[in-house]
Motif scaffolding. Structure first.
Motif, PDB file in Angstrom:
ATOM      1  N   THR A   1       0.084 -17.309   0.790  1.00 52.82           N
ATOM      2  CA  THR A   1       1.320 -17.582   0.069  1.00 52.82           C
ATOM      3  C   THR A   1       1.510 -16.530  -1.012  1.00 52.82           C
ATOM      4  O   THR A   1       0.603 -15.771  -1.340  1.00 52.82           O
ATOM      5  N   ASP A   2       2.713 -16.502  -1.568  1.00 48.43           N
ATOM      6  CA  ASP A   2       2.911 -15.736  -2.787  1.00 48.43           C
ATOM      7  C   ASP A   2       2.142 -16.431  -3.911  1.00 48.43           C
ATOM      8  O   ASP A   2       1.461 -17.428  -3.688  1.00 48.43           O
ATOM      9  N   TRP A   3       2.277 -15.936  -5.108  1.00 48.35           N
ATOM     10  CA  TRP A   3       1.462 -16.394  -6.225  1.00 48.35           C
ATOM     11  C   TRP A   3       1.573 -17.906  -6.410  1.00 48.35           C
ATOM     12  O   TRP A   3       2.654 -18.454  -6.603  1.00 48.35           O
TER      13      TRP A   3
ATOM     14  N   THR B   1      -6.458 -15.291  -3.033  1.00 44.21           N
ATOM     15  CA  THR B   1      -5.861 -13.948  -3.124  1.00 44.21           C
ATOM     16  C   THR B   1      -6.832 -12.891  -2.602  1.00 44.21           C
ATOM     17  O   THR B   1      -6.459 -12.047  -1.797  1.00 44.21           O
TER      18      THR B   1
ATOM     19  N   PHE C   1       2.281  -9.950  -7.489  1.00 45.27           N
ATOM     20  CA  PHE C   1       3.044  -9.763  -6.251  1.00 45.27           C
ATOM     21  C   PHE C   1       2.120  -9.824  -5.034  1.00 45.27           C
ATOM     22  O   PHE C   1       0.950  -9.451  -5.101  1.00 45.27           O
ATOM     23  N   HIS C   2       2.705 -10.295  -3.941  1.00 50.00           N
ATOM     24  CA  HIS C   2       1.978 -10.455  -2.677  1.00 50.00           C
ATOM     25  C   HIS C   2       2.665  -9.620  -1.603  1.00 50.00           C
ATOM     26  O   HIS C   2       3.897  -9.645  -1.463  1.00 50.00           O
TER      27      HIS C   2
ATOM     28  N   PRO D   1       2.968  -9.432   2.292  1.00 44.58           N
ATOM     29  CA  PRO D   1       2.643 -10.239   3.485  1.00 44.58           C
ATOM     30  C   PRO D   1       2.322  -9.375   4.704  1.00 44.58           C
ATOM     31  O   PRO D   1       2.966  -9.462   5.747  1.00 44.58           O
TER      32      PRO D   1
ATOM     33  N   ASN E   1      13.116 -17.799   2.080  1.00 47.78           N
ATOM     34  CA  ASN E   1      11.996 -17.033   1.516  1.00 47.78           C
ATOM     35  C   ASN E   1      11.090 -17.966   0.737  1.00 47.78           C
ATOM     36  O   ASN E   1      10.936 -17.842  -0.483  1.00 47.78           O
TER      37      ASN E   1
ATOM     38  N   ALA F   1       8.207 -19.162  -1.043  1.00 48.07           N
ATOM     39  CA  ALA F   1       7.102 -18.443  -1.685  1.00 48.07           C
ATOM     40  C   ALA F   1       5.743 -18.998  -1.271  1.00 48.07           C
ATOM     41  O   ALA F   1       4.728 -18.296  -1.380  1.00 48.07           O
TER      42      ALA F   1
ATOM     43  N   ASN G   1       4.039 -18.169   4.485  1.00 45.91           N
ATOM     44  CA  ASN G   1       4.042 -16.758   4.834  1.00 45.91           C
ATOM     45  C   ASN G   1       4.993 -16.467   5.999  1.00 45.91           C
ATOM     46  O   ASN G   1       5.002 -17.206   6.989  1.00 45.91           O
TER      47      ASN G   1
END
Length: 613
Positions: free
Chosen positions: A220-222, A233, A274-275, A277, A594, A596, A599
């Motif tokens: 996932t994002d943060w 992470t 930031f991630h 993907p 989108n 967050a 994914n």
């Protein structure tokens, strides 16, 4: 007649020209198709892009960069406005030479050239390792090598490597893993879009001993609450060097979870996280490695527990850290003040169902400061009326009942209930539920009391002990779906996601808690949404207001919703449902398209975390 002949000749010639043009277009198309097919083949001809998993192989074919892509990246470097140096930190200790060379080669072959590799050997006392490292250092001035005189373990060795770093950013690389060849390029592309980024992390997979790839982890994002349950992470992580220096690098004594402790401390200093993907890191899996089994390094689990405990202390959110299977943890926060909880239950008829729900609440709940508020939406069934009367007489101080005989509108009913509630916390509960976990309210209040949290949801089970709800994800094929639906109760799920605390875009109001102030902050439920998605809309409003929504796995409740029940079983209901879908997509497209906490490399239509292929 002559004119007709000339016209016929002209049309015939024109037809020939058009046919020839079409043949050329077809030829060009075929050649283009062959070129595309060639590059698709090239994508998996390299050993880096082989997988024994048929589905992952298909994903690799679709997504991994071709040689053409990699060459293009090298040519595109000059077009980048911002070209920071990235210092890769790599401690080594008795690394198998083959793995060591592969790791360094994966750096040397990066499509982005502005890097430095800072290697600190932790007193391996191995002549071949020393020879290999010195050979690389002599062959490329971007490689720096330091040989420690005393073995100090990975934290001290990493800090030694940090002393050589001069780049704007620091990337962490294990001594036997592999960077995807486009890893640094993708990081710098993101930095050109977000030059203020302080932390960047990517997706990852594992590289087996035979070189094949497996177990892709699409993150996932943060999600800071997810991080407190599992170090998700991990690889590949890149961090602003000034922040790394501010937290004094790695802390000795946390070996095995040194990067976990590192990230917990660094992310307390920034929200610019930031991630990417994309799979940019291949984690080596071999016998005895953490990638193969966390059990191979039990000390890592203990160190992780201490790192989380330290984080709770620093953040003034005291609690107990409980280890669970897979080397992960559950945080049980201390309740600072046991505020009043109002359990709101809309109901109509279905007396036996309501009786099961109320019986489980009053018989099992260990939290003391609560009230139950029934909103009777026009019951006529004698059994239902008798059940309500029975429980009112048995618990006159705990239970109240309000009548609201209006056409069913879930949002309006619950807003009405809130206006008649007394609680500091609002717990919305369906009447077709049965409590399993006695300290269910404590576990929800622990999270809901935190200023950062909006909605708290729980694990809901079908009667056959399969999952009905473990968090809500956005699906582009619809609006939302229930995470891991139909998985078994004790399944770990996608990288242990079922059994760990995680942030989600939404949770279901079949059992949802929030603070009253939080509910009022977003003006409660939207009464234009009568039946479907009112809970999802509420959760999206929480996100919009800056709160996070959270799922807790250690609260389990039966939800007696039939797996095959069809809600929209007539034209009027279908029309209403379609209008609510339209509202959600029109209002919340930026979240739905989108999510967050889900994914894009995972299926946009399924709830089982399968690959998007």
């Amino acid at each position: 007649m002559e004119n007709h002949i000339k016209l016929a000749e002209y049309l015939s010639q024109r037809q020939i020209e058009l046919l020839e043009r079409q043949r050329q277009i077809d030829k060009d198309f075929d050649e283009s198709s062959q070129i595309r097919h060639f590059w698709q083949r090239k994508k998996i001809e390299t050993s880096l892009y082989r997988s024994k998993d048929r589905k992952y192989q298909k994903w690799l074919l679709k997504n991994c960069p071709s040689q053409y892509d990699l060459d293009s990246q090298r040519k595109d470097i000059d077009e980048l406005n911002y070209k920071p140096t990235i210092s890769l930190i790599m401690p080594t200790f008795k690394t198998p030479i083959a793995y060591l060379k592969q790791t360094i080669d994966s750096v040397v072959s990066q499509t982005y050239p502005y890097w430095e590799l800072c290697i600190a050997d932790d007193c391996s006392n191995d002549a071949e390792i020393e020879k290999t490292l010195l050979s690389y250092e002599q062959s490329d001035n971007r490689i720096k090598v330091l040989f420690r005189e005393v073995n100090g373990h990975i934290s001290n060795a990493s800090n030694s490597a940090l002393t050589m770093a001069q780049g704007d950013f620091v990337g962490l690389l294990d001594h036997d893993d592999l960077l995807a060849l486009n890893a640094l390029y993708e990081v710098v592309v993101l930095l050109n879009k977000h030059p203020d980024a302080d932390m960047i992390y990517s997706d990852e997979d594992k590289v087996e001993e035979d070189g094949s790839l497996s177990a892709p982890f699409f993150k996932t994002d943060w999600a800071p609450d997810s991080l407190l349950s599992r170090m998700y992470t991990s690889h590949f992580g890149v961090y602003r060097r000034s922040l790394v220096e501010k937290i004094n690098g790695f802390r000795p004594g946390y070996e095995g979870a040194q990067d976990y402790d590192f990230v917990l401390r660094l992310t307390e200093l920034t929200e610019k996280i930031f991630h990417i993907p994309k799979v940019l890191y291949h984690w080596r899996a071999h016998e005895g490695s953490t990638a193969r089994s966390i059990a191979s390094k039990s000390y890592a689990t203990d160190a992780a527990c201490r790192a989380i405990e330290d984080a709770l202390d620093r953040r003034d959110e005291p609690g107990q850290v409980l280890p669970i299977a897979g080397g992960h943890h559950i945080v049980r926060y201390h309740i600072k003040e046991a505020g009043k909880v109002t359990i709101i239950i809309p109901t109509r008829d279905l007396g036996d169902t309501l009786n099961t729900c109320l019986s489980s609440i009053f018989d099992k709940t260990t939290y003391q400061n609560y009230e139950v508020l029934l909103i009777d939406n026009g019951s006529t069934e004698k059994r239902a009326i008798d059940v309500i009367d029975y429980w009112l007489s048995k618990y006159p101080k705990k239970l109240r009942c309000k009548q609201l005989n209006i056409p069913f509108n879930y949002s309006k009913i619950n807003n009405y209930a809130v206006s008649h509630s007394h609680g500091d916390y609002l717990l919305f509960l369906n009447n077709d539920t049965e409590i399993i976990t006695p300290d269910w309210i404590e576990a929800m209040v622990e999270q809901a009391q935190r200023p950062s949290i909006g909605a708290v949801g729980v694990k809901l089970l079908y009667p056959d002990n399969t999952i009905q709800h473990a968090g809500v994800m956005c699906l582009s094929g619809g609006v939302a779906g229930h995470s891991h639906k139909h998985f078994k109760r004790n399944d770990h799920g996608y990288f242990n996601q079922i059994q760990t605390i995680n942030n989600y875009a939404a949770v279901t109001a079949a059992c949802l808690m929030c603070r009253r102030t939080c509910f009022e902050d977003v003006n409660g439920f939207n009464e234009k949404i009568q039946v479907a998605f009112n809970d999802v809309d509420l959760c999206f409003k929480f996100l919009d207001a800056g709160y996070r929504n959270i799922y807790v796995p250690h609260v389990e409740i039966y939800h007696y919703e039939s797996k095959s029940r069809g809600y929209e079983d007539n034209p009027q209901k279908r029309e209403r449902f379609a209008s609510e879908v339209h509202y959600m997509k029109d209002t919340w497209n930026r979240i739905i398209s989108n999510d967050a906490y889900y994914n894009p490399n995972l299926s946009p239509c399924k709830e089982d975390y399968s690959l998007n292929i």
